[in-house]
Design an enzyme around this catalytic site. Sequence first.
Site, PDB file in Angstrom:
ATOM      1  N   ARG A  61       0.833  -1.211   0.000  1.00 43.69           N
ATOM      2  CA  ARG A  61       0.000   0.000   0.000  1.00 43.69           C
ATOM      3  C   ARG A  61       0.865   1.257   0.000  1.00 43.69           C
ATOM      4  NH1 ARG A  61      -4.149  -1.040   4.667  1.00 43.69           N
ATOM      5  NH2 ARG A  61      -4.867   1.050   4.129  1.00 43.69           N
ATOM      6  N   ASN A  93      -8.084   8.070   7.633  1.00 43.47           N
ATOM      7  CA  ASN A  93      -7.097   7.663   6.635  1.00 43.47           C
ATOM      8  C   ASN A  93      -5.691   7.659   7.227  1.00 43.47           C
ATOM      9  OD1 ASN A  93      -9.279   7.671   4.953  1.00 43.47           O
ATOM     10  ND2 ASN A  93      -8.807   9.669   4.036  1.00 43.47           N
ATOM     11  N   ASP A  95      -3.021   7.738   5.090  1.00 38.03           N
ATOM     12  CA  ASP A  95      -2.172   8.046   3.930  1.00 38.03           C
ATOM     13  C   ASP A  95      -1.408   9.367   4.050  1.00 38.03           C
ATOM     14  OD1 ASP A  95      -5.260   8.707   2.073  1.00 38.03           O
ATOM     15  OD2 ASP A  95      -4.138  10.051   3.379  1.00 38.03           O
ATOM     16  N   HIS A 110      -6.576   6.614  13.089  1.00 38.87           N
ATOM     17  CA  HIS A 110      -6.138   5.244  12.792  1.00 38.87           C
ATOM     18  C   HIS A 110      -4.646   5.171  12.524  1.00 38.87           C
ATOM     19  CE1 HIS A 110     -10.528   4.229  11.560  1.00 38.87           C
ATOM     20  NE2 HIS A 110     -10.357   4.223  12.862  1.00 38.87           N
ATOM     21  N   CYS A 121       9.333  -1.614  22.883  1.00 36.20           N
ATOM     22  CA  CYS A 121       9.573  -0.352  23.615  1.00 36.20           C
ATOM     23  C   CYS A 121       8.805   0.810  23.008  1.00 36.20           C
ATOM     24  CB  CYS A 121      11.076  -0.042  23.629  1.00 36.20           C
ATOM     25  SG  CYS A 121      11.709   0.512  22.053  1.00 36.20           S
ATOM     26  N   ASN A 204     -20.762  12.326  -0.234  1.00 37.11           N
ATOM     27  CA  ASN A 204     -20.510  10.939  -0.603  1.00 37.11           C
ATOM     28  C   ASN A 204     -21.341  10.615  -1.844  1.00 37.11           C
ATOM     29  OD1 ASN A 204     -20.371   8.042  -0.645  1.00 37.11           O
ATOM     30  ND2 ASN A 204     -19.887   8.072   1.547  1.00 37.11           N
TER      31      ASN A 204
HETATM   32  C1  BV8 Z   1     -11.794  -0.847  18.521  1.00 38.69           C
HETATM   33  C2  BV8 Z   1      -6.298   1.180   9.558  1.00 38.69           C
HETATM   34  C3  BV8 Z   1     -12.007  -1.905  20.517  1.00 38.69           C
HETATM   35  C4  BV8 Z   1      -5.876  -0.119   8.996  1.00 38.69           C
HETATM   36  C5  BV8 Z   1      -8.647   0.878  10.061  1.00 38.69           C
HETATM   37  C6  BV8 Z   1     -19.250  -5.075  15.700  1.00 38.69           C
HETATM   38  C7  BV8 Z   1     -20.040  -3.942  15.787  1.00 38.69           C
HETATM   39  C8  BV8 Z   1     -19.467  -2.681  15.971  1.00 38.69           C
HETATM   40  C9  BV8 Z   1     -18.076  -2.548  16.074  1.00 38.69           C
HETATM   41  C10 BV8 Z   1     -17.312  -3.688  15.984  1.00 38.69           C
HETATM   42  C11 BV8 Z   1     -17.885  -4.945  15.792  1.00 38.69           C
HETATM   43  N1  BV8 Z   1     -16.881  -5.850  15.716  1.00 38.69           N
HETATM   44  C12 BV8 Z   1     -15.697  -5.207  15.876  1.00 38.69           C
HETATM   45  C13 BV8 Z   1     -15.957  -3.906  16.067  1.00 38.69           C
HETATM   46  C14 BV8 Z   1     -14.975  -2.844  16.303  1.00 38.69           C
HETATM   47  C15 BV8 Z   1     -14.309  -2.451  14.991  1.00 38.69           C
HETATM   48  C16 BV8 Z   1     -15.338  -2.014  13.986  1.00 38.69           C
HETATM   49  O1  BV8 Z   1     -15.845  -0.923  14.036  1.00 38.69           O
HETATM   50  N2  BV8 Z   1     -15.656  -2.928  13.040  1.00 38.69           N
HETATM   51  C17 BV8 Z   1     -16.683  -2.602  12.063  1.00 38.69           C
HETATM   52  C18 BV8 Z   1     -16.131  -2.867  10.659  1.00 38.69           C
HETATM   53  C19 BV8 Z   1     -17.886  -3.480  12.341  1.00 38.69           C
HETATM   54  N3  BV8 Z   1     -13.472  -1.322  15.326  1.00 38.69           N
HETATM   55  C20 BV8 Z   1     -12.233  -1.539  15.779  1.00 38.69           C
HETATM   56  O2  BV8 Z   1     -11.709  -2.635  15.863  1.00 38.69           O
HETATM   57  C21 BV8 Z   1     -11.509  -0.294  16.256  1.00 38.69           C
HETATM   58  N4  BV8 Z   1     -10.974  -0.567  17.533  1.00 38.69           N
HETATM   59  O3  BV8 Z   1     -12.990  -0.824  18.444  1.00 38.69           O
HETATM   60  O4  BV8 Z   1     -11.147  -1.217  19.623  1.00 38.69           O
HETATM   61  C22 BV8 Z   1     -11.324  -2.037  21.771  1.00 38.69           C
HETATM   62  C23 BV8 Z   1     -11.968  -1.583  22.903  1.00 38.69           C
HETATM   63  C24 BV8 Z   1     -11.359  -1.742  24.100  1.00 38.69           C
HETATM   64  C25 BV8 Z   1     -10.102  -2.354  24.168  1.00 38.69           C
HETATM   65  C26 BV8 Z   1      -9.463  -2.799  23.006  1.00 38.69           C
HETATM   66  C27 BV8 Z   1     -10.063  -2.646  21.790  1.00 38.69           C
HETATM   67  C28 BV8 Z   1     -10.352   0.038  15.331  1.00 38.69           C
HETATM   68  C29 BV8 Z   1     -10.876   0.380  13.972  1.00 38.69           C
HETATM   69  C30 BV8 Z   1      -9.724   0.870  13.107  1.00 38.69           C
HETATM   70  C31 BV8 Z   1      -9.350  -0.189  12.129  1.00 38.69           C
HETATM   71  N5  BV8 Z   1      -8.358   0.368  11.214  1.00 38.69           N
HETATM   72  N6  BV8 Z   1      -7.693   1.364   9.267  1.00 38.69           N
HETATM   73  C32 BV8 Z   1      -5.768  -0.062   7.490  1.00 38.69           C
HETATM   74  O5  BV8 Z   1      -5.943   1.037   6.903  1.00 38.69           O
HETATM   75  O6  BV8 Z   1      -5.487  -1.125   6.935  1.00 38.69           O
HETATM   76  S1  BV8 Z   1     -10.275   0.978   9.597  1.00 38.69           S
HETATM   77  C33 BV8 Z   1     -10.398   1.220   7.900  1.00 38.69           C
HETATM   78  O7  BV8 Z   1     -11.812   1.417   7.667  1.00 38.69           O
HETATM   79  C34 BV8 Z   1      -9.751   2.496   7.405  1.00 38.69           C
HETATM   80  O8  BV8 Z   1      -9.216   3.304   8.437  1.00 38.69           O
HETATM   81  C35 BV8 Z   1     -10.906   3.227   6.808  1.00 38.69           C
HETATM   82  O9  BV8 Z   1     -10.724   4.581   6.808  1.00 38.69           O
HETATM   83  C36 BV8 Z   1     -11.969   2.804   7.748  1.00 38.69           C
HETATM   84  C37 BV8 Z   1     -13.363   3.148   7.431  1.00 38.69           C
HETATM   85  O10 BV8 Z   1     -13.566   2.955   6.097  1.00 38.69           O
HETATM   86  P1  BV8 Z   1     -13.879   4.285   5.251  1.00 38.69           P
HETATM   87  O11 BV8 Z   1     -12.797   5.272   5.502  1.00 38.69           O
HETATM   88  O12 BV8 Z   1     -15.270   4.713   5.516  1.00 38.69           O
HETATM   89  O13 BV8 Z   1     -13.695   3.766   3.780  1.00 38.69           O
HETATM   90  P2  BV8 Z   1     -14.683   2.813   2.979  1.00 38.69           P
HETATM   91  O14 BV8 Z   1     -13.914   2.206   1.858  1.00 38.69           O
HETATM   92  O15 BV8 Z   1     -15.419   1.938   3.950  1.00 38.69           O
HETATM   93  O16 BV8 Z   1     -15.776   3.818   2.388  1.00 38.69           O
HETATM   94  C38 BV8 Z   1     -15.367   4.774   1.418  1.00 38.69           C
HETATM   95  C39 BV8 Z   1     -16.544   5.711   1.271  1.00 38.69           C
HETATM   96  O17 BV8 Z   1     -16.145   6.750   0.390  1.00 38.69           O
HETATM   97  C40 BV8 Z   1     -17.759   5.042   0.634  1.00 38.69           C
HETATM   98  O18 BV8 Z   1     -18.915   5.437   1.356  1.00 38.69           O
HETATM   99  C41 BV8 Z   1     -17.785   5.593  -0.794  1.00 38.69           C
HETATM  100  O19 BV8 Z   1     -19.108   5.755  -1.275  1.00 38.69           O
HETATM  101  C42 BV8 Z   1     -17.143   6.942  -0.576  1.00 38.69           C
HETATM  102  N7  BV8 Z   1     -16.471   7.499  -1.756  1.00 38.69           N
HETATM  103  C43 BV8 Z   1     -15.906   6.827  -2.803  1.00 38.69           C
HETATM  104  N8  BV8 Z   1     -15.373   7.729  -3.674  1.00 38.69           N
HETATM  105  C44 BV8 Z   1     -15.613   8.968  -3.164  1.00 38.69           C
HETATM  106  C45 BV8 Z   1     -16.301   8.837  -1.950  1.00 38.69           C
HETATM  107  N9  BV8 Z   1     -16.686   9.887  -1.208  1.00 38.69           N
HETATM  108  C46 BV8 Z   1     -16.388  11.114  -1.674  1.00 38.69           C
HETATM  109  N10 BV8 Z   1     -15.719  11.339  -2.830  1.00 38.69           N
HETATM  110  C47 BV8 Z   1     -15.320  10.293  -3.603  1.00 38.69           C
HETATM  111  N11 BV8 Z   1     -14.662  10.523  -4.762  1.00 38.69           N
HETATM  112 ZN    ZN Z   2      12.387  -1.212  20.767  1.00 37.85          ZN
END
Ligand code: BV8
Ligand code: ZN
Length: 229
Positions: A61, A93, A95, A110, A121, A204
């Site tokens: 990436r 993001n 990026d 994120h 560490c 969006n």
């Molecule tokens: C946490 C980094 C807990 C990595 C990312 C069940 C229910 C609810 C929640 C959960 C569940 N099971 C698990 C969870 C928690 C989970 C979560 O929310 N899961 C979801 C999917 C169900 N969350 C976590 O794990 C978070 N941590 O909760 O910790 C905890 C609590 C206590 C103690 C310990 C732990 C951590 C979440 C972070 C994960 N990391 N990214 C990587 O990049 O590889 S998330 C990843 O998804 C990216 O960051 C991304 O940004 C994010 C969200 O996606 P979007 O940004 O919205 O992008 P997407 O592609 O989905 O959508 C794009 C949109 O753009 C679309 O709508 C499209 O129409 C639109 N678009 C397209 N083109 C355009 C446009 N808009 C405008 N202009 C355009 N041209």
């Molecule tokens: Zn170290």
Amino acid sequence: MDRANSVGILTGAGISAESGVPTFRGGGGTAIWKGMRFDQISSAEMVRRDLPAVWEWFDYRRGVLQECEPNPAHRAIANWQDRFESLTLVTQNIDGLHRGAGSRDVIEVHGNIHRSRCVSCSKMFQMDRACVPHDPDTCVCGSPVRPDVVLFGEMLPEGAYEKGAEAAASCDVFFTIGTSALVYPAAMLPEIAKRSGAFLVEVNPEETPLTSSCDLSLRGKAGELLPLL
Ligand code: BV8
Ligand code: ZN
């Protein structure tokens, strides 16, 4: 916008789409890497199980990102920086394109793909965009380093979410731009803004779970609509 003193913004992968950065869920698909859904490879469990595979995914990436520059949407938001008493930009993001466009104090909930950290560490390493594959692979203390990115199942950086929530609760206008609003806790921010009386604007091309609670939902591309705003 003319009357607003404080503005809150949450951006997601969609704002970087016009820079050529692939989104995760847009276009009906879900990003797949070597047969794994992206939320499998981008997970805390995978760092424990197979860190080299996680690095292969993130180095790939970072290679893609080498060709990507900020687009008019990133630049429009950077220009808004000094037009309001207070502007808080929270991005999901990793990026770094908002900072590249000139936005200051970006809250990267994120993490950032160009930073790595030691698994023991927590020493941080800032990598140049050109540094692909990542370097160093091991810390001065001898432990492996990992991407300094919040993976599924991991906590957000200390205080990042809280700062975003505080801004969402006190802003006049809140923009949710280019996010499918599915990932928590980031997706809570527009809901907090709405509940606190902010005017909620979505940008969006597609509907999202937030659309029904938005005061205004601009159905189009961020790179085209934000400069008009
Ligand atoms: C946490 C980094 C807990 C990595 C990312 C069940 C229910 C609810 C929640 C959960 C569940 N099971 C698990 C969870 C928690 C989970 C979560 O929310 N899961 C979801 C999917 C169900 N969350 C976590 O794990 C978070 N941590 O909760 O910790 C905890 C609590 C206590 C103690 C310990 C732990 C951590 C979440 C972070 C994960 N990391 N990214 C990587 O990049 O590889 S998330 C990843 O998804 C990216 O960051 C991304 O940004 C994010 C969200 O996606 P979007 O940004 O919205 O992008 P997407 O592609 O989905 O959508 C794009 C949109 O753009 C679309 O709508 C499209 O129409 C639109 N678009 C397209 N083109 C355009 C446009 N808009 C405008 N202009 C355009 N041209
Ligand atoms: Zn170290």
